[in-house]
Write a protein that holds these residues in place. Sequence first.
Motif, PDB file in Angstrom:
ATOM      1  N   LYS A  15     -14.861 -16.398 -24.637  1.00 52.65           N
ATOM      2  CA  LYS A  15     -15.228 -17.246 -23.505  1.00 52.65           C
ATOM      3  C   LYS A  15     -14.422 -16.871 -22.261  1.00 52.65           C
ATOM      4  N   GLU A  16     -13.135 -16.597 -22.452  1.00 58.50           N
ATOM      5  CA  GLU A  16     -12.286 -16.234 -21.319  1.00 58.50           C
ATOM      6  C   GLU A  16     -12.734 -14.909 -20.707  1.00 58.50           C
ATOM      7  N   ARG A  17     -13.041 -13.952 -21.572  1.00 58.88           N
ATOM      8  CA  ARG A  17     -13.454 -12.638 -21.065  1.00 58.88           C
ATOM      9  C   ARG A  17     -14.798 -12.728 -20.350  1.00 58.88           C
ATOM     10  N   PHE A  18     -15.689 -13.556 -20.872  1.00 59.03           N
ATOM     11  CA  PHE A  18     -16.981 -13.709 -20.211  1.00 59.03           C
ATOM     12  C   PHE A  18     -16.812 -14.402 -18.863  1.00 59.03           C
ATOM     13  N   ASN A  62     -19.468 -29.394 -12.477  1.00 58.70           N
ATOM     14  CA  ASN A  62     -20.750 -28.957 -13.027  1.00 58.70           C
ATOM     15  C   ASN A  62     -20.674 -28.768 -14.541  1.00 58.70           C
ATOM     16  N   PRO A  63     -20.236 -29.797 -15.249  1.00 60.45           N
ATOM     17  CA  PRO A  63     -20.036 -29.620 -16.694  1.00 60.45           C
ATOM     18  C   PRO A  63     -21.327 -29.299 -17.436  1.00 60.45           C
ATOM     19  N   ALA A  64     -22.450 -29.877 -16.998  1.00 62.39           N
ATOM     20  CA  ALA A  64     -23.695 -29.649 -17.719  1.00 62.39           C
ATOM     21  C   ALA A  64     -24.152 -28.199 -17.585  1.00 62.39           C
ATOM     22  N   VAL A  65     -24.035 -27.642 -16.376  1.00 62.65           N
ATOM     23  CA  VAL A  65     -24.460 -26.262 -16.141  1.00 62.65           C
ATOM     24  C   VAL A  65     -23.608 -25.299 -16.953  1.00 62.65           C
ATOM     25  N   VAL A  66     -22.284 -25.516 -16.923  1.00 59.57           N
ATOM     26  CA  VAL A  66     -21.382 -24.605 -17.614  1.00 59.57           C
ATOM     27  C   VAL A  66     -21.525 -24.736 -19.122  1.00 59.57           C
ATOM     28  N   ALA A  67     -21.528 -25.954 -19.606  1.00 56.39           N
ATOM     29  CA  ALA A  67     -21.577 -26.174 -21.052  1.00 56.39           C
ATOM     30  C   ALA A  67     -22.875 -25.660 -21.654  1.00 56.39           C
ATOM     31  N   ALA A  68     -23.954 -25.715 -20.882  1.00 55.89           N
ATOM     32  CA  ALA A  68     -25.234 -25.270 -21.409  1.00 55.89           C
ATOM     33  C   ALA A  68     -25.209 -23.793 -21.750  1.00 55.89           C
ATOM     34  N   HIS A  69     -24.332 -23.071 -21.136  1.00 52.52           N
ATOM     35  CA  HIS A  69     -24.304 -21.638 -21.354  1.00 52.52           C
ATOM     36  C   HIS A  69     -23.266 -21.223 -22.390  1.00 52.52           C
ATOM     37  N   ASN A 121     -14.949 -25.410 -20.261  1.00 49.71           N
ATOM     38  CA  ASN A 121     -14.603 -26.665 -19.609  1.00 49.71           C
ATOM     39  C   ASN A 121     -13.274 -26.561 -18.884  1.00 49.71           C
ATOM     40  N   ASP A 122     -12.834 -27.681 -18.357  1.00 48.22           N
ATOM     41  CA  ASP A 122     -11.612 -27.700 -17.554  1.00 48.22           C
ATOM     42  C   ASP A 122     -10.390 -27.266 -18.355  1.00 48.22           C
ATOM     43  N   ALA A 123     -10.329 -27.657 -19.612  1.00 51.72           N
ATOM     44  CA  ALA A 123      -9.190 -27.275 -20.453  1.00 51.72           C
ATOM     45  C   ALA A 123      -9.157 -25.769 -20.667  1.00 51.72           C
ATOM     46  N   ASN A 124     -10.338 -25.173 -20.926  1.00 50.17           N
ATOM     47  CA  ASN A 124     -10.406 -23.719 -21.068  1.00 50.17           C
ATOM     48  C   ASN A 124      -9.938 -23.029 -19.795  1.00 50.17           C
ATOM     49  N   CYS A 125     -10.366 -23.578 -18.664  1.00 45.83           N
ATOM     50  CA  CYS A 125     -10.033 -22.980 -17.370  1.00 45.83           C
ATOM     51  C   CYS A 125      -8.522 -22.982 -17.143  1.00 45.83           C
ATOM     52  N   THR A 126      -7.879 -24.089 -17.482  1.00 47.19           N
ATOM     53  CA  THR A 126      -6.425 -24.184 -17.302  1.00 47.19           C
ATOM     54  C   THR A 126      -5.703 -23.165 -18.180  1.00 47.19           C
ATOM     55  N   THR A 127      -6.147 -23.017 -19.413  1.00 48.82           N
ATOM     56  CA  THR A 127      -5.537 -22.044 -20.319  1.00 48.82           C
ATOM     57  C   THR A 127      -5.688 -20.630 -19.789  1.00 48.82           C
ATOM     58  N   LEU A 128      -6.871 -20.320 -19.274  1.00 49.79           N
ATOM     59  CA  LEU A 128      -7.113 -18.993 -18.711  1.00 49.79           C
ATOM     60  C   LEU A 128      -6.226 -18.745 -17.501  1.00 49.79           C
ATOM     61  N   MET A 129      -6.130 -19.736 -16.635  1.00 48.47           N
ATOM     62  CA  MET A 129      -5.332 -19.578 -15.423  1.00 48.47           C
ATOM     63  C   MET A 129      -3.858 -19.337 -15.754  1.00 48.47           C
ATOM     64  N   ASP A 130      -3.360 -19.959 -16.812  1.00 49.30           N
ATOM     65  CA  ASP A 130      -1.954 -19.800 -17.197  1.00 49.30           C
ATOM     66  C   ASP A 130      -1.605 -18.335 -17.454  1.00 49.30           C
ATOM     67  N   LYS A 131      -2.592 -17.568 -17.908  1.00 44.51           N
ATOM     68  CA  LYS A 131      -2.333 -16.160 -18.229  1.00 44.51           C
ATOM     69  C   LYS A 131      -2.151 -15.302 -16.978  1.00 44.51           C
ATOM     70  N   PHE A 132      -2.562 -15.837 -15.832  1.00 43.59           N
ATOM     71  CA  PHE A 132      -2.457 -15.082 -14.586  1.00 43.59           C
ATOM     72  C   PHE A 132      -1.304 -15.545 -13.698  1.00 43.59           C
ATOM     73  N   THR A 133      -0.670 -16.640 -14.058  1.00 42.47           N
ATOM     74  CA  THR A 133       0.320 -17.245 -13.164  1.00 42.47           C
ATOM     75  C   THR A 133       1.432 -16.287 -12.779  1.00 42.47           C
ATOM     76  N   SER A 134       2.013 -15.603 -13.753  1.00 47.85           N
ATOM     77  CA  SER A 134       3.144 -14.718 -13.468  1.00 47.85           C
ATOM     78  C   SER A 134       2.739 -13.584 -12.541  1.00 47.85           C
ATOM     79  N   PHE A 135       1.560 -13.005 -12.791  1.00 47.29           N
ATOM     80  CA  PHE A 135       1.148 -11.888 -11.937  1.00 47.29           C
ATOM     81  C   PHE A 135       0.815 -12.359 -10.535  1.00 47.29           C
ATOM     82  N   PHE A 136       0.177 -13.516 -10.404  1.00 46.45           N
ATOM     83  CA  PHE A 136      -0.110 -14.047  -9.074  1.00 46.45           C
ATOM     84  C   PHE A 136       1.184 -14.272  -8.289  1.00 46.45           C
ATOM     85  N   GLU A 137       2.214 -14.733  -8.972  1.00 43.59           N
ATOM     86  CA  GLU A 137       3.503 -14.941  -8.298  1.00 43.59           C
ATOM     87  C   GLU A 137       4.079 -13.617  -7.793  1.00 43.59           C
ATOM     88  N   LEU A 138       3.980 -12.578  -8.618  1.00 41.64           N
ATOM     89  CA  LEU A 138       4.462 -11.255  -8.208  1.00 41.64           C
ATOM     90  C   LEU A 138       3.650 -10.717  -7.043  1.00 41.64           C
TER      91      LEU A 138
END
Length: 499
Positions: free
Chosen positions: A472-475, A363-370, A374-391
């Motif tokens: 963007k990540e916090r939102f 849904n790139p149009a819906v997300v970008a409109a706001h 995008n997918d790259a932002n999402c991957t970067t955000l997810m990386d910050k949670f990887t260690s805690f999810f593993e724990l």
Amino acid sequence: MSKLVMLSLGGSGERVMNSVVMLLAAGMRLQDSNGADMSLLPVFLDTDSKSHALTTAREKIQEYQKLQRMFSKISWGEKTLFRTKIEDAAEITIDGHTMGSLGALIDENNFDDDKKTELSMLYSKDALEVGLGMGFIGMPNLGTVALNFLLCSPEFKHIMDGLQDGDRIFFISSIFGGTGAAGFPLILNKLQDLEIIKKSDNQIALGSVTMLPYFDFTAEEPEGPNDIKGFTVNSDQFDSKSFAAFMYYDTNLDKNRVSSQYFIGNTDKSLYRKCLGGEKQVNPTNLLEVACATSLFHFAKTAKPRNNDNKTISYYEYWSGKEDSHSYSLEDIDDPDVKKGLVRFQMFEYIMKKALKDYTTNNPAVVAAHYEFNDANCTTLMDKFTSFFELYDKWRGELNSSAHKASMQFEYYRHDPSENQYITDCFAPSISTTHREGRIFTKMVTSEPDFLNKMSATMGNNQGRGWSADKKERFTLHLVMTAIEKVLNQTSPYQIVKL
């Protein structure tokens, strides 16, 4: 903001701290009796500086703090996950390996003859020479002496001097070992000397949770040293040691300032390989340690300071309510906050790992409109949670360890998807409940599942073009949390697991 000082004594206290962190991450709120948020100050007292439980607790706290700082910056709506602030943990330890023995600690060589005679009446030669590098190996009489040194440390004094009216102090310890059994009565009695607690109108509530024997040792060869200077730890003696400790507590414990005492134990004990401490004492997370962790939240909300207006003490014991030999799952949890928290975090982890990325891709149009996410932002955000999810995943998996009796294993949810739609029912009807790989949902059959529709609706008219990556990540986290809460709040807390 008032704080709760959590005094974790020895290995049992450290292991309970692991579960406290996970419950806080899942949205359990540490609140006082007025509903105001409290911060948590973990204090570890131990001489086993290489304790695996301490190392693990330290790691979880540090990973939690990274994410809590991120969530604390969210300025939209109510924060649920990682809400409570955990202060930097205080580790009040004496390295037992460096310290050597009890005799070296008290400097027995400088005793005069009369004092040496008195000492010999209290401790055998072996007891004075026993190494303290792995705690007090089930001997509270050793722990009492060594812990006195810890309580005289500048670090402990600094913590006590920092107490304010409205704060809480909560002890977590076992009664069948050495460090915890010795530490609780010793520290509690010492606290009575504090001016802020001696006041007739003091506003500091004190409480404790005491762990009765909840594990035995297997007949396998131990992974670590089995005895030290002729001393050994025998799990057959845990019950008798607990009985003796209770007798001591009854006659020598200054209970005048305690508001609440919790007791937790179990006859269906887990079986652990014998190890006297250090890096090799790797006990899997136990369901009773999670129960201990929940007592912290109950105490914070219900305890009243013992003073001239309140002279009562409340006693609580843990009751599982199970009458069969089957393992636990979400449906067996009576506390709606705990149940809701575990579901909340499972949903959050699933969205972050799979659904959010799919949604931004499809849904790139819906997300970008706001807000140009995008997918790259999402991957970067997810990386910050990887260690805690593993724990978190490791912690949750250990609750179902084969080391626990079947009646004390926690499966989270059952294997049969036709009977147990614990997590997927919260997403219904937009996520497949027929495709599973082990216990992880792996396949999404729609591009716009219900909770992400709710996320889109939450965006409303928020126009975020030009926002920084951090904002963007916090939102995004705000949108995900809001969507999850909308789903959870549509269901009675007692029916989350079966719709």
